[in-house]
Scaffold this motif. Structure first.
Motif, PDB file in Angstrom:
ATOM      1  N   GLY A  81      63.269   0.854  45.776  1.00 60.63           N
ATOM      2  CA  GLY A  81      63.242   0.663  47.212  1.00 60.63           C
ATOM      3  C   GLY A  81      63.237  -0.793  47.637  1.00 60.63           C
ATOM      4  O   GLY A  81      63.151  -1.085  48.830  1.00 60.63           O
ATOM      5  N   LEU A 159      73.955   4.508  49.663  1.00 58.88           N
ATOM      6  CA  LEU A 159      73.038   5.620  49.907  1.00 58.88           C
ATOM      7  C   LEU A 159      73.644   6.599  50.908  1.00 58.88           C
ATOM      8  O   LEU A 159      73.495   7.816  50.772  1.00 58.88           O
ATOM      9  N   PHE A 163      74.320  10.620  50.491  1.00 62.08           N
ATOM     10  CA  PHE A 163      73.861  11.641  51.439  1.00 62.08           C
ATOM     11  C   PHE A 163      75.038  12.468  51.955  1.00 62.08           C
ATOM     12  O   PHE A 163      74.906  13.682  52.156  1.00 62.08           O
ATOM     13  N   LEU A 171      68.196  12.973  48.878  1.00 65.00           N
ATOM     14  CA  LEU A 171      66.861  12.811  49.439  1.00 65.00           C
ATOM     15  C   LEU A 171      65.801  12.751  48.351  1.00 65.00           C
ATOM     16  O   LEU A 171      64.947  11.852  48.345  1.00 65.00           O
ATOM     17  N   LEU A 175      66.268   8.671  47.861  1.00 65.41           N
ATOM     18  CA  LEU A 175      65.572   8.089  49.014  1.00 65.41           C
ATOM     19  C   LEU A 175      64.053   8.200  48.913  1.00 65.41           C
ATOM     20  O   LEU A 175      63.345   7.208  49.086  1.00 65.41           O
TER      21      LEU A 175
END
Length: 281
Positions: A81, A159, A163, A171, A175
Motif C-alpha cells: 500500500g 489497480l 478491478f 478487492l 486492495l
C-alpha cells in the motif's frame, strides 16, 4: 556491473517476486468466493513484514538502475500500500529529519495539546494522512515529487484495470491487503517511538532484538541504529547497533508482538530477556 547494489538483496527480491506471482495466480484463477478471503487472511501479516523491506528499499534502493527499482516499487505498492517514493518523502525526508520534534514529525504521536495519542488513534490518523503528508514534503523535493505522482498514477491505473477485470478478486487479493499493510506499517511506527521525547538518537527509539522478528523485517528491530545512520544497508544494522548499545538505555527494548511473542506483546523488556539475533552480513 551487477544489477543489485548489495548482493544480500537478491534473495529478498526473489521472495517478493514469488509472492506477487502467487497473488496474480490467485487473482486470475480463483473462482470461489472463499479463496480470495482465505488468501487475504493468510498473507496479511507476511505482507506487513514486506512493508519493512519496502521501507529499507526507500532508504537504500535495491537495484543500481532506475527501471528495475520502479518495477520493484510497483510490486511493493500492491503488497504494502506504499507506492514509489511515498515512503521516501514521508519517512526518509520527513520523519527521519523531524522525529525528534513532535510539532514537525510526519509520524507524530502527540496531539496538538501535547498529550499522547492512543495506538488506534495514531494508526488511523497517520494512515489517513500518510499520502497528504508525503505530498507536502514533496513540494520541496520536485524530482522525487514527480516520480511519486507519476508512479502513484500508474499504480492507480493498474489497480483500476484489475478491478475492471475482476472486482471481487482485486478487492481481496490487492486492495484490502494494501490498506491493511499500510495501517500495520503506521502502527509499527507508533511502537518504535511513542512516548520518547529526546534530543539524541540513542534515546528516541525502542529496539527489538528478537531473532525471528529481525529475520522477517530485515533487522528493523535495531531501530536506534537505523535512525542514527539511516543510509546504512539493512544487513549492517546489527553491527551498528553493537557499537551504539552502550549508549542505549536498557528501558528502550521491547518484545516484537504477535506472532513472535503471544504473551504480553510489545512489552518493555531488559535486553537480555530475549534471544539476541539478526541477519548478519
Amino acid at each position: 556491473m551487477t544489477l543489485f547494489r548489495h548482493p544480500r538483496d537478491r534473495i529478498p527480491v526473489l521472495l517478493f517476486a514469488t509472492v506477487f506471482a502467487l497473488d496474480l495466480t490467485v487473482y486470475f484463477t480463483a473462482r470461489s468466493w472463499w479463496l480470495p478471503l482465505l488468501w487475504l487472511a493468510l498473507w496479511v501479516i507476511p505482507k506487513g513484514w514486506i512493508s519493512a523491506w519496502n521501507h529499507h528499499h526507500q532508504h537504500v534502493p535495491m537495484f543500481r538502475h532506475a527501471l528495475p527499482n520502479r518495477l520493484l516499487e510497483v510490486v511493493f505498492g500492491f503488497q504494502t500500500g506504499v507506492t514509489s517514493h511515498a515512503w521516501f518523502l514521508h519517512h526518509v525526508v520527513g520523519h527521519h529529519r523531524n522525529y525528534l520534534d513532535q510539532e514537525k514529525d510526519e509520524a507524530r504521536w502527540k496531539r496538538a495539546d501535547g498529550s499522547t495519542m492512543g495506538e488506534v488513534e495514531f494508526s488511523v490518523i497517520n494512515t489517513l494522512l500518510a499520502y497528504p503528508r508525503a505530498y507536502a514534503v514533496g513540494r520541496a523535493q520536485p524530482k522525487a515529487q514527480r516520480i511519486f505522482l507519476a508512479m502513484a498514477a500508474l499504480q492507480v491505473a493498474l489497480l483500476g484495470v484489475l478491478f475492471w477485470h475482476n472486482w471481487y478478486n482485486a478487492l481481496f487479493v490487492f486492495l484490502l491487503p494494501m490498506v491493511a499493510s499500510l495501517y500495520v506499517t503506521v502502527w509499527a511506527t507508533y511502537f518504535h517511538h511513542v512516548g520518547l521525547e529526546a534530543t539524541e538518537h540513542t534515546q528516541a527509539s525502542y529496539n527489538i532484538v528478537h531473532r525471528g522478528y529481525n529475520l522477517m523485517t530485515g533487522n528493523l528491530g535495531f531501530h536506534t541504529a537505523h535512525h542514527a545512520k539511516h543510509g546504512v544497508h539493512w544487513s549492517q544494522l546489527p553491527e551498528l547497533h553493537a557499537q551504539l548499545a552502550k549508549d542505549i538505555p536498557t528501558t528502550l527494548y521491547r518484545q516484537p508482538g504477535i506472532p513472535f511473542v503471544w504473551s504480553n506483546p510489545e512489552a518493555k523488556i531488559e535486553p537480555g530477556e530475549t534471544e539476541l539475533g539478526a541477519i548478519v552480513q
